[in-house]
Design a protein around this motif. Structure first.
Motif, mmCIF file in Angstrom:
data_model
loop_
_atom_site.group_PDB
_atom_site.id
_atom_site.type_symbol
_atom_site.label_atom_id
_atom_site.label_comp_id
_atom_site.label_asym_id
_atom_site.label_seq_id
_atom_site.Cartn_x
_atom_site.Cartn_y
_atom_site.Cartn_z
ATOM 1 N N THR A 145 -7.038 2.350 -3.950
ATOM 2 C CA THR A 145 -5.938 2.108 -2.862
ATOM 3 C C THR A 145 -6.392 2.665 -1.582
ATOM 4 O OG1 THR A 145 -4.290 2.554 -4.583
ATOM 5 C CG2 THR A 145 -3.681 2.521 -2.399
ATOM 6 N N HIS A 149 0.712 -1.147 0.075
ATOM 7 C CA HIS A 149 0.016 0.043 0.004
ATOM 8 C C HIS A 149 0.696 1.338 0.145
ATOM 9 C CE1 HIS A 149 -3.321 -2.839 0.842
ATOM 10 N NE2 HIS A 149 -4.021 -1.973 0.477
ATOM 11 N N LEU A 194 -6.610 -0.274 1.408
ATOM 12 C CA LEU A 194 -6.080 -0.032 2.560
ATOM 13 C C LEU A 194 -6.727 0.162 3.788
ATOM 14 C CD1 LEU A 194 -3.354 0.586 4.305
ATOM 15 C CD2 LEU A 194 -3.572 2.754 3.327
#
Length: 195
Positions: free
Chosen positions: A171, A103, A175
């Motif tokens: 993302t 990440h 995450l």
């Protein structure tokens, strides 16, 4: 990307942590606090960085972006499981490190393309701090382990602003889900450490 949002079934398992080690317990607590901070920062970062109104953080539509995530080059994170004989504590720490490093690489890839970079930079600093704590815990559990994992080399395909926005959105959503799993895992480790 098989699934953007998934919860790991992290129920209490057998104890694999250094029994009642105060330093280990403090590391687990600090990691839990950092992960909570990251969860809050993810939503704030999303608000600051995402301009497209159809990209909502808590939307059931997020799962529909799987094909686009693959086209952009966003990999799925490692899956965290219940601590057991087949998934020992050191494997859990390794998966946490791999997930946060992945990440970090994704966030670092989109960062230069963002208009608002402050929140993302702060989120990257928090994930770096959490990686340091996870590395410490892993080293306490398995002193002989090589805990210097190599961050993945990622090349996101971001030809336009829309792709940057979608990559950033996916993302951050991914995450957030991964961090939720880490919280469950750390809670499980803390409970095992207290038993």
């Amino acid at each position: 990307m098989a699934s953007l949002v998934r919860g790991a079934p992290l129920a209490a398992g057998g104890s694999r942590s250094p029994a009642r080690d105060p330093e280990f317990s403090a590391c687990v607590q600090w990691s839990h606090s950092l992960t909570d901070k990251i969860l809050l920062a993810i939503e704030e970062t999303h608000r600051a960085c995402i301009d497209i109104t159809t990209l909502q953080f808590n939307s059931s539509d997020n799962a529909k972006f799987g094909v686009m995530a693959e086209n952009i080059g966003i990999p799925s994170p490692p899956v965290l499981k219940v601590i057991s004989d087949s998934f020992p504590l050191e494997t859990s720490f390794k998966q946490m490190m791999e997930g946060f490093q992945m990440h970090q690489a994704l966030l670092s890839s989109v960062l230069p393309h963002l208009k608002e970079q402050g929140r993302m930079t702060e989120l990257l600093a928090d994930t770096r701090d959490l990686l340091i704590q996870i590395r410490r815990m892993w080293k306490m559990v398995q002193p002989e382990a090589d805990v210097q994992l190599t961050p993945p080399a990622l090349e996101l395909r971001l030809p336009g602003e829309y792709d940057v926005q979608v990559a950033t959105h996916l993302t951050l959503v991914q995450l957030w889900s991964f961090s939720q799993d880490v919280v469950r895992c750390l809670r499980n480790i803390a409970q095992d450490d207290e038993s």
